[in-house]
Design an enzyme around this catalytic site. Sequence first.
Site, PDB file in Angstrom:
ATOM      1  N   LYS A  97       0.915  -1.341  -0.378  1.00 10.08           N
ATOM      2  CA  LYS A  97      -0.162   0.321  -0.073  1.00 10.08           C
ATOM      3  C   LYS A  97       1.445   1.313  -0.522  1.00 10.08           C
ATOM      4  CE  LYS A  97      -0.589  -0.555   5.261  1.00 10.08           C
ATOM      5  NZ  LYS A  97      -1.026   0.532   5.788  1.00 10.08           N
ATOM      6  N   ARG A 129     -10.256   0.446  14.923  1.00 12.62           N
ATOM      7  CA  ARG A 129     -10.682   1.185  13.705  1.00 12.62           C
ATOM      8  C   ARG A 129     -10.953   0.928  12.763  1.00 12.62           C
ATOM      9  NH1 ARG A 129      -3.738   1.848  11.464  1.00 12.62           N
ATOM     10  NH2 ARG A 129      -4.995  -0.793  10.841  1.00 12.62           N
ATOM     11  N   TYR A 140      16.224  30.715   6.241  1.00 14.28           N
ATOM     12  CA  TYR A 140      15.037  30.765   7.085  1.00 14.28           C
ATOM     13  C   TYR A 140      15.459  30.781   8.933  1.00 14.28           C
ATOM     14  CZ  TYR A 140      12.623  30.958   3.128  1.00 14.28           C
ATOM     15  OH  TYR A 140      12.189  30.601   0.976  1.00 14.28           O
TER      16      TYR A 140
HETATM   17  C1  PLP Z   1      -3.746  -4.029   7.920  1.00 17.01           C
HETATM   18  C2  PLP Z   1      -2.676  -4.041   7.949  1.00 17.01           C
HETATM   19  N1  PLP Z   1      -1.816  -5.105   7.983  1.00 17.01           N
HETATM   20  C3  PLP Z   1      -0.694  -5.095   7.095  1.00 17.01           C
HETATM   21  C4  PLP Z   1       0.139  -3.939   7.405  1.00 17.01           C
HETATM   22  C5  PLP Z   1       1.733  -3.637   7.265  1.00 17.01           C
HETATM   23  O1  PLP Z   1       2.339  -3.613   8.568  1.00 17.01           O
HETATM   24  P1  PLP Z   1       4.134  -3.351   8.774  1.00 17.01           P
HETATM   25  O2  PLP Z   1       4.461  -2.391   8.296  1.00 17.01           O
HETATM   26  O3  PLP Z   1       4.401  -3.072  10.211  1.00 17.01           O
HETATM   27  O4  PLP Z   1       4.992  -4.795   8.344  1.00 17.01           O
HETATM   28  C6  PLP Z   1      -0.375  -2.816   7.918  1.00 17.01           C
HETATM   29  C7  PLP Z   1      -0.135  -1.043   7.732  1.00 17.01           C
HETATM   30  O5  PLP Z   1      -0.099  -0.670   8.269  1.00 17.01           O
HETATM   31  C8  PLP Z   1      -2.180  -3.112   8.067  1.00 17.01           C
HETATM   32  O6  PLP Z   1      -2.992  -1.892   8.501  1.00 17.01           O
END
Ligand code: PLP
Length: 355
Positions: free
Chosen positions: A38, A129, A245
């Site tokens: 992602k 969440r 700055y």
């Molecule tokens: C539902 C879910 N699974 C897996 C992951 C992967 O987590 P990580 O980057 O700590 O391995 C995330 C990342 O935020 C997540 O939100």
Amino acid sequence: MTGSPGAVLTVDLDAIAGNWQIIRSRLAAGCRAAAVVKADAYGLGALPISRALQRLGCTRFFVATLDEGVALRPSVPEAEIIVLNGVEPHTIATFRQHRLIPMLNSLPQIAAWGDAGPCALHVDTGMSRLGIPPAEACHLTPPPGLLLVSSHLACADEPDEPMNRAQLKDFAAIRLRFPGIEASLAASSGIFLGPDWHADWVRPGAALYGLNPTRGQPNPMAQVVKLEAKILQIREIDQGRTVGYGATHRAGDKSRLATVAVGYADGIMRCLSNRGHGYVGDTRVPLVGRVSMDLTVFDVSGVPSSDLALGASIELIGHATTVDDLAETAGTIGYEILTSLGPRLHRRYLPGPAQ
Ligand SMILES: Cc1ncc(COP(=O)(O)O)c(C=O)c1O
């Protein structure tokens, strides 16, 4: 690209491949790994990274949004792509068109998806969440097409935190509602809690990209990224002159400064002003003055002139400074550093497996 990038982000696909293998070597028997790509694989480039992981046998990818899933589909035509943020009634057709799998996060999403195809289920065991609350999950009948039931750990980077075992226990109870359906609980840090947390699938992101999944312990993962910014100008300033700055740095002595082509628009956060550092070769150079949008200044007085030829660079992430190091200086986490690395950085990929 015009051929003269100001700053170069080098992504080592071979190191990602090595990290994939390290993770796989840690897994309980029968457990498989999916890759979390992602946010453009945490800013590093979801398409090249997913293709490299696919060559190593990765068959399942997680993205956050539908757009990310649609963009990823052509790069991994055969793979399963699960969209973590779920589905809305008006997006079902797009999910089907691109063979994307929604993570169903609520009873209305389950109802909306109906029997539209393969789906995954997220139950909440402590994040509050997304996901179906445990009380609702315990009365659920598995939706048609269900191929994965999952939950997410809140404190996996704190192995002694009792919540890890509490979530595991609640998840085990929920899994009883879904006999024969595969399950997933652990992301990067959860993998290192041990095999009890592995279930059928783990979902690492950060560890693949070299962040330390075992906070406070030596990092078992290989460093994946290097960030180098080109020196645009070198100047000598007299004692008492100020930099940047707000004139927040005043030279205590006659100094030599190098101005590089990277700033907060590229993810070098302004809070690193007067706190960060870089490297020229093996010489540590302090960041002086405020980070501005496109430019950052380093005091290179200690660097031999021969190392400062035109076109030389300052390394901000690399052999001596990990992403986690930079995050600590900035008062944040490596995830935020990686995902803040901006689109202006030229991304260069070192070849991975069988390329
Ligand atoms: C539902 C879910 N699974 C897996 C992951 C992967 O987590 P990580 O980057 O700590 O391995 C995330 C990342 O935020 C997540 O939100």
